[in-house]
Design a protein around this motif. Structure first.
Motif, PDB file in Angstrom:
ATOM      1  N   UNK A   1       0.572  -1.318   0.014  1.00  0.00           N
ATOM      2  CA  UNK A   1       0.262   0.004  -0.099  1.00  0.00           C
ATOM      3  C   UNK A   1       0.791   0.945   0.054  1.00  0.00           C
ATOM      4  N   UNK A   2       2.217   1.023   0.338  1.00  0.00           N
ATOM      5  CA  UNK A   2       2.818   2.151   0.387  1.00  0.00           C
ATOM      6  C   UNK A   2       3.315   2.517  -0.684  1.00  0.00           C
ATOM      7  N   UNK A   3       3.557   1.873  -1.819  1.00  0.00           N
ATOM      8  CA  UNK A   3       3.249   2.314  -3.208  1.00  0.00           C
ATOM      9  C   UNK A   3       2.170   3.508  -3.589  1.00  0.00           C
ATOM     10  N   UNK A   4       0.985   3.638  -3.549  1.00  0.00           N
ATOM     11  CA  UNK A   4      -0.007   4.484  -3.335  1.00  0.00           C
ATOM     12  C   UNK A   4       0.166   5.654  -2.660  1.00  0.00           C
ATOM     13  N   UNK A   5       0.826   5.242  -1.415  1.00  0.00           N
ATOM     14  CA  UNK A   5       0.871   7.126   0.008  1.00  0.00           C
ATOM     15  C   UNK A   5       2.280   8.060  -1.223  1.00  0.00           C
ATOM     16  N   UNK A   6       3.413   6.438  -1.775  1.00  0.00           N
ATOM     17  CA  UNK A   6       4.877   7.779  -2.364  1.00  0.00           C
ATOM     18  C   UNK A   6       3.856   8.381  -3.533  1.00  0.00           C
ATOM     19  N   UNK A   7       2.644   8.052  -4.787  1.00  0.00           N
ATOM     20  CA  UNK A   7       3.100   8.445  -5.927  1.00  0.00           C
ATOM     21  C   UNK A   7       2.043   9.509  -4.924  1.00  0.00           C
ATOM     22  N   UNK A   8       1.019   9.469  -4.227  1.00  0.00           N
ATOM     23  CA  UNK A   8       0.142  10.741  -4.029  1.00  0.00           C
ATOM     24  C   UNK A   8       0.929  12.058  -3.286  1.00  0.00           C
ATOM     25  N   UNK A   9       1.792  11.598  -2.502  1.00  0.00           N
ATOM     26  CA  UNK A   9       2.885  12.643  -2.273  1.00  0.00           C
ATOM     27  C   UNK A   9       4.095  13.282  -2.893  1.00  0.00           C
ATOM     28  N   UNK A  10       4.564  11.706  -3.985  1.00  0.00           N
ATOM     29  CA  UNK A  10       4.878  12.359  -5.195  1.00  0.00           C
ATOM     30  C   UNK A  10       4.635  12.157  -6.522  1.00  0.00           C
ATOM     31  N   UNK A  11       4.384  12.583  -6.812  1.00  0.00           N
ATOM     32  CA  UNK A  11       3.448  12.572  -8.612  1.00  0.00           C
ATOM     33  C   UNK A  11       4.819  11.632  -9.579  1.00  0.00           C
ATOM     34  N   UNK A  12       4.438  10.581 -10.065  1.00  0.00           N
ATOM     35  CA  UNK A  12       6.215  10.273 -10.738  1.00  0.00           C
ATOM     36  C   UNK A  12       6.742   9.390  -9.802  1.00  0.00           C
ATOM     37  N   UNK A  13       6.162   8.949  -8.917  1.00  0.00           N
ATOM     38  CA  UNK A  13       6.894   7.555  -8.556  1.00  0.00           C
ATOM     39  C   UNK A  13       6.756   6.661  -9.056  1.00  0.00           C
ATOM     40  N   UNK A  14       5.410   6.538  -9.505  1.00  0.00           N
ATOM     41  CA  UNK A  14       5.387   5.592 -10.668  1.00  0.00           C
ATOM     42  C   UNK A  14       4.790   5.503 -11.874  1.00  0.00           C
ATOM     43  N   UNK A  15       4.923   4.844 -12.920  1.00  0.00           N
ATOM     44  CA  UNK A  15       4.615   4.574 -13.950  1.00  0.00           C
ATOM     45  C   UNK A  15       3.519   4.355 -14.662  1.00  0.00           C
ATOM     46  N   UNK A  16       2.230   4.764 -15.112  1.00  0.00           N
ATOM     47  CA  UNK A  16       1.278   4.256 -16.021  1.00  0.00           C
ATOM     48  C   UNK A  16       1.188   3.880 -17.397  1.00  0.00           C
ATOM     49  N   UNK A  17       0.668   3.124 -17.478  1.00  0.00           N
ATOM     50  CA  UNK A  17       0.567   2.551 -19.085  1.00  0.00           C
ATOM     51  C   UNK A  17      -1.375   2.497 -19.019  1.00  0.00           C
ATOM     52  N   UNK A  18      -2.424   3.134 -20.327  1.00  0.00           N
ATOM     53  CA  UNK A  18      -3.648   3.093 -20.538  1.00  0.00           C
ATOM     54  C   UNK A  18      -3.396   1.403 -21.356  1.00  0.00           C
ATOM     55  N   UNK A  19      -4.900   0.602 -20.178  1.00  0.00           N
ATOM     56  CA  UNK A  19      -4.899  -0.954 -21.415  1.00  0.00           C
ATOM     57  C   UNK A  19      -6.401  -1.017 -20.748  1.00  0.00           C
ATOM     58  N   UNK A  20      -6.900  -1.647 -21.670  1.00  0.00           N
ATOM     59  CA  UNK A  20      -8.453  -2.558 -21.170  1.00  0.00           C
ATOM     60  C   UNK A  20      -8.302  -3.931 -20.186  1.00  0.00           C
ATOM     61  N   UNK A  21      -8.601  -3.727 -18.593  1.00  0.00           N
ATOM     62  CA  UNK A  21      -8.509  -4.483 -18.160  1.00  0.00           C
ATOM     63  C   UNK A  21      -9.819  -5.186 -17.570  1.00  0.00           C
ATOM     64  N   UNK A  22     -10.419  -6.810 -17.626  1.00  0.00           N
ATOM     65  CA  UNK A  22     -11.342  -6.655 -17.110  1.00  0.00           C
ATOM     66  C   UNK A  22     -10.765  -7.550 -15.225  1.00  0.00           C
ATOM     67  N   UNK A  23     -11.725  -7.959 -14.630  1.00  0.00           N
ATOM     68  CA  UNK A  23     -11.593  -9.340 -13.349  1.00  0.00           C
ATOM     69  C   UNK A  23     -12.620 -10.267 -13.385  1.00  0.00           C
ATOM     70  N   UNK A  24     -11.361 -11.540 -13.137  1.00  0.00           N
ATOM     71  CA  UNK A  24     -12.408 -13.025 -13.673  1.00  0.00           C
ATOM     72  C   UNK A  24     -13.542 -12.655 -12.581  1.00  0.00           C
ATOM     73  N   UNK A  25     -14.711 -12.521 -12.346  1.00  0.00           N
ATOM     74  CA  UNK A  25     -15.280 -13.308 -11.296  1.00  0.00           C
ATOM     75  C   UNK A  25     -16.065 -14.914 -11.632  1.00  0.00           C
ATOM     76  N   UNK A  26     -15.394 -15.853 -12.167  1.00  0.00           N
ATOM     77  CA  UNK A  26     -16.176 -17.405 -12.499  1.00  0.00           C
ATOM     78  C   UNK A  26     -16.367 -17.980 -11.678  1.00  0.00           C
ATOM     79  N   UNK A  27     -15.244 -17.815 -10.872  1.00  0.00           N
ATOM     80  CA  UNK A  27     -15.845 -19.294  -9.175  1.00  0.00           C
ATOM     81  C   UNK A  27     -14.190 -19.711  -9.322  1.00  0.00           C
TER      82      UNK A  27
END
Length: 313
Positions: free
Chosen positions: A235-261
């Motif tokens: 979870x600390x990775x999120x806090x770090x990017x909130x404080x210092x945007x650019x700690x994390x690098x992002x790319x855009x993708x289409x994602x789904x979550x498997x809910x089939x069991x």
């Protein structure tokens, strides 16, 4: 510039470290916490959130949220995080949660702060999914929505395919990925969110407020997992990017979550090569600047430790 953040959280040792970082850093103003079941029961995660705040003298509203996933059975992780969901021996909190459900609190804070608010959901996504059902315009109302969860290109950490937060409530994760226009910070980067070993060692030696954080960060099971040989404070990775945007690098993708069991229940299916020809629906964290992460980590923990020592004094 200070960033207003609402954390939806299930403390939890890594959640506690993340909250310490955020509370201790001037770049973040924690406007509220909503709690959810996950690392432990919602009774315990709410107690832990209040205790973390009280111990440092922080006056932040806490709203108790969902006590079970939308569909699946609740699975907790006290074997990692300790009895009651949090290692160490924090005093019982004296403050109480607000008289409002966590999902309603998220919507209320979004309406109050608008695009000055960032929502960071770092536990199972049950509260956030309900908030989106109540207020479908939520993503347009706020500045950003961060998620700690999922694994786009990595193996899972609770099953071969799924990360813990998404696996805990796949139906909620699916709804959020579909609708939240979120920044997904998953195991692809959080497996590397490792404070320097000498930093961890020093906290226990210094005691006081640092010793409080050392209790949370010193759990050996946190370093275990597929391919991991060092402590990862996810979870600390999120806090770090909130404080210092650019700690994390992002790319855009289409994602789904498997809910089939099946064996991939709760896994993220990321269309890395665009074979679905679908518009991206998530910003996926793909890289982390480790030195910037560690710098933010140290500064935030130092701020929290100073607050704890001041409150105790």
């Amino acid at each position: 510039m200070t960033r207003n953040v609402l954390f939806d959280t299930d403390p939890g040792c890594d959640d506690a470290v993340m909250l310490a970082m955020a509370l201790g850093h001037d770049a973040v103003d924690v406007v509220g916490l909503s709690t959810v079941c996950g690392n432990s029961t919602v009774t315990n995660t709410t107690r832990n959130a209040l205790a973390i705040l009280d111990h440092g003298g922080f006056d932040v509203p806490v709203a108790r949220g969902c006590e079970r996933p939308l569909v699946d059975d609740l699975t907790t992780a006290e074997w990692i995080h300790g009895e009651g969901g949090l290692r160490g021996d924090l005093p019982d909190p004296t403050s109480e949660p607000v008289d409002q459900h966590g999902a309603d609190f998220i919507v209320e804070q979004a309406r109050e702060h608008g695009d000055d608010l960032t929502i960071a959901a770092v536990g199972p996504l049950t509260n956030l999914a309900i908030a989106l059902a109540k207020e479908p315009a939520l993503p347009e109302m706020v500045d950003d929505i961060y998620l700690m969860g999922g694994a786009a290109f990595q193996s899972g950490n609770v099953t071969p395919a799924a990360e813990a937060n998404f696996h805990n409530d796949p139906a909620a994760a699916s709804r959020v990925i579909q609708d939240a226009e979120a920044k997904m910070v998953g195991l692809d980067v959080t497996n590397g969110a490792s404070p320097a070993p000498e930093t961890i060692d020093s906290y226990g030696e210094r005691g006081g407020g640092f010793g409080v954080v050392a209790d949370w960060i010193g759990y050996p099971e946190a370093a275990q997992g597929v391919g991991q040989d060092r402590l990862a404070v996810h979870d600390a990775a999120v806090a770090a990017d909130l404080v210092d945007p650019g700690v994390l690098s992002f790319e855009e993708y289409f994602c789904e979550v498997d809910t089939t069991g099946g064996p991939s229940h709760g896994a993220v299916v990321c269309d890395q090569y665009g074979v679905r020809d679908a518009e991206p629906n998530a910003s996926v964290a793909v890289d982390m600047d480790l030195e910037r992460f560690r710098s933010v980590f140290r500064a935030g923990v130092e701020g929290y430790a100073a607050a704890v020592d001041g409150a105790d004094g």
